[in-house]
Design a protein around this motif. Structure first.
Motif, short mmCIF file in Angstrom:
data_model
loop_
_atom_site.label_atom_id
_atom_site.label_comp_id
_atom_site.label_asym_id
_atom_site.label_seq_id
_atom_site.Cartn_x
_atom_site.Cartn_y
_atom_site.Cartn_z
N UNK A 149 -40.15 40.12 19.82
CA UNK A 149 -40.25 39.26 21.00
C UNK A 149 -38.96 38.49 21.24
N UNK A 150 -38.32 38.04 20.16
CA UNK A 150 -37.14 37.18 20.30
C UNK A 150 -35.84 37.95 20.41
N UNK A 151 -35.77 39.12 19.79
CA UNK A 151 -34.51 39.86 19.72
C UNK A 151 -34.65 41.23 20.39
N UNK A 152 -34.45 41.25 21.69
CA UNK A 152 -34.58 42.50 22.44
C UNK A 152 -33.44 43.47 22.14
N UNK A 153 -32.41 42.99 21.45
CA UNK A 153 -31.32 43.88 21.08
C UNK A 153 -31.66 44.73 19.87
N UNK A 154 -32.72 44.40 19.15
CA UNK A 154 -33.09 45.12 17.94
C UNK A 154 -34.21 46.12 18.24
N UNK A 155 -33.97 47.36 17.86
CA UNK A 155 -34.93 48.42 18.14
C UNK A 155 -35.88 48.67 16.98
N UNK A 156 -35.47 48.32 15.77
CA UNK A 156 -36.26 48.67 14.58
C UNK A 156 -36.16 47.55 13.56
N UNK A 157 -37.28 47.27 12.89
CA UNK A 157 -37.35 46.21 11.88
C UNK A 157 -38.08 46.74 10.66
N UNK A 158 -37.53 46.48 9.47
CA UNK A 158 -38.18 46.88 8.23
C UNK A 158 -38.29 45.69 7.29
N UNK A 159 -39.42 45.61 6.59
CA UNK A 159 -39.67 44.56 5.60
C UNK A 159 -40.09 45.24 4.31
N UNK A 160 -39.44 44.86 3.18
CA UNK A 160 -39.73 45.49 1.89
C UNK A 160 -40.05 44.46 0.82
N UNK A 161 -40.72 44.95 -0.23
CA UNK A 161 -41.07 44.14 -1.40
C UNK A 161 -40.55 44.82 -2.67
N UNK A 162 -39.32 45.24 -2.70
CA UNK A 162 -38.81 45.91 -3.89
C UNK A 162 -38.57 44.90 -5.02
#
Length: 245
Positions: free
Chosen positions: A99-112
């Motif tokens: 919603x805030x960053x229309x310049x970003x197409x993809x987001x990943x979150x990890x728990x390594x």
């Protein structure tokens, strides 16, 4: 579930690339059973993005396992409750950024393990490796506020991210994003490797060396967005996809 004939070609491509991204994370052992998540914006639909159906292992992920939702968490496609269940914490994190960053197409979150370990260290990511220097002065931090199921956390999460593409969620894990799926893939790979190096270097018991601020800045600038960098990012993505064949 078969792909709907009404899907636009752009969405079909995003589904293919995003599901491949999930399987690559399984290949590189960057999963947490059915938790953690990757999302991608749908071209031409600024308020819609794809995220994994909750309960599917990353190595199982296929285009039809991705659920299209809006920024309020509403499922766009007509799916059964079983086929449309998503991770609530995943929605909170990803919807905030999309919603805030229309310049970003993809987001990943990890728990390594190494990502979480660095997130627990007070100093954060140290500029001690070439991988870490890619993010010199280009990384954000967000303090832990419990499991990210409170929609109210979106405001502080976005504020902390600012204009950066990567962020360490303290005592939690890593977030990386990109202006394309290949860029997000490269960012999480570099960030994860930087964390692995840091944990190994500090566990050796010897004092680590840190380049001068001038060299750190130079190295960080060398990794900034440039046309030739984008070509390398795409080459890396294409090579990674061959691992899945």
């Amino acid at each position: 579930m078969a792909q709907s004939p009404s899907l636009q070609e752009s969405e079909i491509q995003v589904r293919a690339d995003l599901s491949a991204f999930y399987r690559l994370m399984a290949h590189f052992r960057m999963t947490d059973l059915i938790d953690t998540h990757i999302s991608a914006r749908i071209p031409g639909e600024p308020n819609h993005f794809l995220i994994n159906r909750y309960g599917i292992l990353f190595e199982e992920m296929r285009p039809e396992d991705l659920v299209k939702i809006d920024l309020d968490g509403n499922v766009i496609d007509e799916l059964s409750p079983e086929m449309s269940r998503i991770n609530l914490a995943g929605f909170t994190i990803h919807s905030a950024i999309h919603e805030a960053r229309h310049d970003l197409a993809c987001v990943i979150h990890t728990h390594t393990p190494d990502g979480i370990a660095v997130s627990c260290q007070e100093q954060g990511l140290l500029p001690i490796s070439q991988h870490a220097l890619k993010f010199y002065n280009r990384i954000a931090y967000h303090d832990y506020q419990g499991v990210a199921i409170d929609i109210a956390e979106r405001e502080s999460l976005v504020r902390d991210l600012g204009s950066h593409d990567v962020m360490i969620l303290r005592n939690h894990g890593l977030v990386a994003a990109g202006r394309s799926i290949p860029r997000a893939f490269q960012n999480i790979m570099f960030l994860e490797r930087a964390c692995q190096v840091q944990i190994k270097a500090l566990s050796g018991g010897s004092k680590v060396t840190v380049p001068s601020p001038e060299v750190c800045k130079l190295a960080g600038d060398q990794g900034a967005d440039r046309p030739e960098i984008e070509e390398i990012v795409q080459l890396g993505w294409n090579a990674a996809l061959r691992l899945l064949k």
